[in-house]
Design an enzyme around this catalytic site. Structure first.
Site, PDB file in Angstrom:
ATOM      1  N   TYR A 221       0.825  -1.212   0.000  1.00 20.87           N
ATOM      2  CA  TYR A 221       0.000   0.000   0.000  1.00 20.87           C
ATOM      3  C   TYR A 221       0.857   1.260   0.000  1.00 20.87           C
ATOM      4  O   TYR A 221       0.418   2.311  -0.436  1.00 20.87           O
ATOM      5  CB  TYR A 221      -0.900   0.040   1.239  1.00 20.87           C
ATOM      6  CG  TYR A 221      -2.255  -0.620   1.078  1.00 20.87           C
ATOM      7  CD1 TYR A 221      -2.358  -1.957   0.741  1.00 20.87           C
ATOM      8  CD2 TYR A 221      -3.422   0.106   1.281  1.00 20.87           C
ATOM      9  CE1 TYR A 221      -3.600  -2.557   0.614  1.00 20.87           C
ATOM     10  CE2 TYR A 221      -4.664  -0.486   1.157  1.00 20.87           C
ATOM     11  CZ  TYR A 221      -4.746  -1.816   0.822  1.00 20.87           C
ATOM     12  OH  TYR A 221      -5.972  -2.391   0.695  1.00 20.87           O
TER      13      TYR A 221
ATOM     14  N   LYS B  24       2.556 -15.110   2.585  1.00 20.54           N
ATOM     15  CA  LYS B  24       2.880 -15.890   1.387  1.00 20.54           C
ATOM     16  C   LYS B  24       4.380 -16.148   1.424  1.00 20.54           C
ATOM     17  O   LYS B  24       5.125 -15.782   0.505  1.00 20.54           O
ATOM     18  CB  LYS B  24       2.493 -15.114   0.111  1.00 20.54           C
ATOM     19  CG  LYS B  24       1.068 -15.289  -0.315  1.00 20.54           C
ATOM     20  CD  LYS B  24       0.649 -16.723  -0.669  1.00 20.54           C
ATOM     21  CE  LYS B  24       1.124 -17.156  -2.024  1.00 20.54           C
ATOM     22  NZ  LYS B  24       0.636 -18.546  -2.348  1.00 20.54           N
TER      23      LYS B  24
ATOM     24  N   ASP C 183      -3.525 -18.008   0.656  1.00 16.05           N
ATOM     25  CA  ASP C 183      -4.525 -18.695  -0.177  1.00 16.05           C
ATOM     26  C   ASP C 183      -5.257 -19.759   0.644  1.00 16.05           C
ATOM     27  O   ASP C 183      -6.492 -19.878   0.606  1.00 16.05           O
ATOM     28  CB  ASP C 183      -3.883 -19.279  -1.451  1.00 16.05           C
ATOM     29  CG  ASP C 183      -2.574 -19.998  -1.197  1.00 16.05           C
ATOM     30  OD1 ASP C 183      -2.088 -19.986  -0.041  1.00 16.05           O
ATOM     31  OD2 ASP C 183      -2.019 -20.584  -2.148  1.00 16.05           O
TER      32      ASP C 183
ATOM     33  N   ASP D  45      -6.604  -6.712   4.278  1.00 13.90           N
ATOM     34  CA  ASP D  45      -7.725  -6.034   3.619  1.00 13.90           C
ATOM     35  C   ASP D  45      -8.654  -7.061   2.996  1.00 13.90           C
ATOM     36  O   ASP D  45      -9.871  -7.026   3.184  1.00 13.90           O
ATOM     37  CB  ASP D  45      -7.169  -5.082   2.549  1.00 13.90           C
ATOM     38  CG  ASP D  45      -8.277  -4.360   1.808  1.00 13.90           C
ATOM     39  OD1 ASP D  45      -9.176  -3.829   2.488  1.00 13.90           O
ATOM     40  OD2 ASP D  45      -8.255  -4.330   0.569  1.00 13.90           O
TER      41      ASP D  45
ATOM     42  N   ASP E 289     -12.724  -8.490   4.478  1.00 15.30           N
ATOM     43  CA  ASP E 289     -13.995  -8.462   3.740  1.00 15.30           C
ATOM     44  C   ASP E 289     -14.575  -9.873   3.661  1.00 15.30           C
ATOM     45  O   ASP E 289     -15.776 -10.079   3.844  1.00 15.30           O
ATOM     46  CB  ASP E 289     -13.799  -7.931   2.311  1.00 15.30           C
ATOM     47  CG  ASP E 289     -13.985  -6.420   2.204  1.00 15.30           C
ATOM     48  OD1 ASP E 289     -13.651  -5.718   3.180  1.00 15.30           O
ATOM     49  OD2 ASP E 289     -14.462  -5.952   1.160  1.00 15.30           O
TER      50      ASP E 289
END
Ligand code: IPM
Ligand code: MN
Length: 371
Positions: free
Chosen positions: A142, A189, A221, A245, A249
């Site tokens: 970001y 990851k 994942d 982020d 959600d």
């Protein structure tokens, strides 16, 4: 207690939901004799329209002068359709996080008994789910350097993390885990990314200071899949900015609606509280947006100042509204209530000493004076 609260309602449904959160805070102030003073600032598209700047100096000053910040939402569809817009509402929120050093974003996710059967997920899968996402908020991709090549045929975003950035949020997450079910899952990851490898090494190191907390690791994942397959396996999820982020959600589906998820963004000197949902432009001005995430963010604000009874009172009132189905269309498709109705119910419930008054038949028949 006297608190100065900066209000940054922002765009879309932001002002409507923040209005309800303020109503609820005022009910708390009245009931527990606190003084909450508010000052309002512009952020996002509304600030761009006025100052061509999504985070004007004036807004930053209001935030710096306040004890805490209550934030609504930012974003407008005109930017979504124009990826090349130089000035964007999101920059306001990102700069605010960076400038105020709000490095730890805390997003609790849990279920409500009376919403279990409404979920898109199977009831037995989500029943009992209770987790908190600790999302790093001021680093990673970001905030790394980004560039579009001169010929506009390639682009680069950089992901950076320093040990300081990893350590400070990891410590907060371990401390939280210690007070909960003592399990911390680091999501990364590290099978691919160098920054993730650094996260694993540091978090493993820090875990030695917290022997009572069980640490495990998941690739992002797999974590995305596990969240839906078996959300009850999680207690604290610690992760970097972008993975946090995305996962938050996804996790909102467990609660029943993204309109329920609150968050706290904590820095060294100040803290900001915001619903995790966006500006929901198509609902703007229609009085249909769910104010509960904003109201629950106000509860997290009170927790931050150790006003635990007050925060609990808000949560109790929110649960009551959900139990009685006094909810907006996202949760209640048949006989829904407006944003204002829900805010009124919650603030009245807080102020009413004899809550026996609120029974379902009164509400359904429209006989309750609160609606
Ligand atoms: C959030 C939002 C923001 C983010 C956007 C609006 C920049 O999605 O708070 O989760 O990506 O962090
Ligand atoms: Mn998001």
């Amino acid at each position: 207690m006297k608190l100065k609260i900066a209000l940054l309602p922002g765009d879309g449904i932001g002002p409507e939901v923040i209005q309800q959160a303020v109503k609820v805070l005022n009910a708390i102030a009245e009931k527990y004799t606190h003084t909450f003073e508010y000052s309002k600032g512009l952020v996002g598209d509304v600030a761009i329209k006025e100052f061509n700047n999504p985070l004007p100096e004036e807004t930053l000053k209001i935030c710096a002068d306040a004890d805490a910040i209550l934030f609504g939402a930012i974003g407008d569809p005109k930017y979504d359709n124009n990826p090349n817009a130089e000035v964007r509402p999101e920059q306001g929120l990102l700069q605010l996080r960076k400038k105020l050093g709000l490095f730890a974003n805390i997003r609790p996710v849990h279920t409500y008994t009376s919403l279990l059967h409404k979920s898109n997920l199977k009831e037995h899968v989500i029943d009992g789910a209770d987790l908190v996402i600790y999302r790093e908020l001021t680093g990673g991709i970001y905030f790394g350097e980004r560039k579009l090549s001169d010929d506009k045929l390639s682009a680069v975003d950089t992901c950076n993390y320093s040990v300081e950035e990893i350590d400070r949020i990891a410590i907060l997450a371990f401390e939280a885990a210690k007070l909960r079910r003592k399990k911390l899952t680091l999501v990364d990851k590290s099978n691919v990314l160098e920054t993730s490898k650094l996260w694993r090494t540091r978090v493993a190191e820090i875990s030695k200071q917290f022997p009572s907390v069980k640490l495990n690791f998941l690739y992002a994942d797999n974590a995305a899949m596990q969240l839906i397959l078996k959300p009850t396996q999680f207690d604290i999820i610690l992760t970097e900015n972008m993975i946090g982020d995305i996962l938050s959600d996804e996790a909102s589906v467990i609660s029943g609606s993204i309109g329920l998820l609150a968050s706290a963004s904590i820095g060294k000197h100040t803290a900001l509280f915001e619903p995790i949902h966006g500006s929901y432009p198509t609902a703007k001005g229609k009085n249909i947006a769910n104010p509960l995430a904003a109201i629950l963010s106000a509860a997290m604000l009170l927790d931050h100042f150790e006003l635990y009874d007050e925060a609990e009172n808000i949560r109790l009132a929110v649960e009551k509204s959900i139990d009685l189905n006094i909810t907006t269309p996202d949760l209640n498709t048949t006989n829904h209530f407006s944003t204002t109705n829900v805010g009124n119910f919650i603030s009245d419930f807080i102020l009413d000493d004899d809550n026996t008054f609120y029974n379902k038949s009164n509400i359904d028949l429209g006989q309750s004076t609160i609606i």
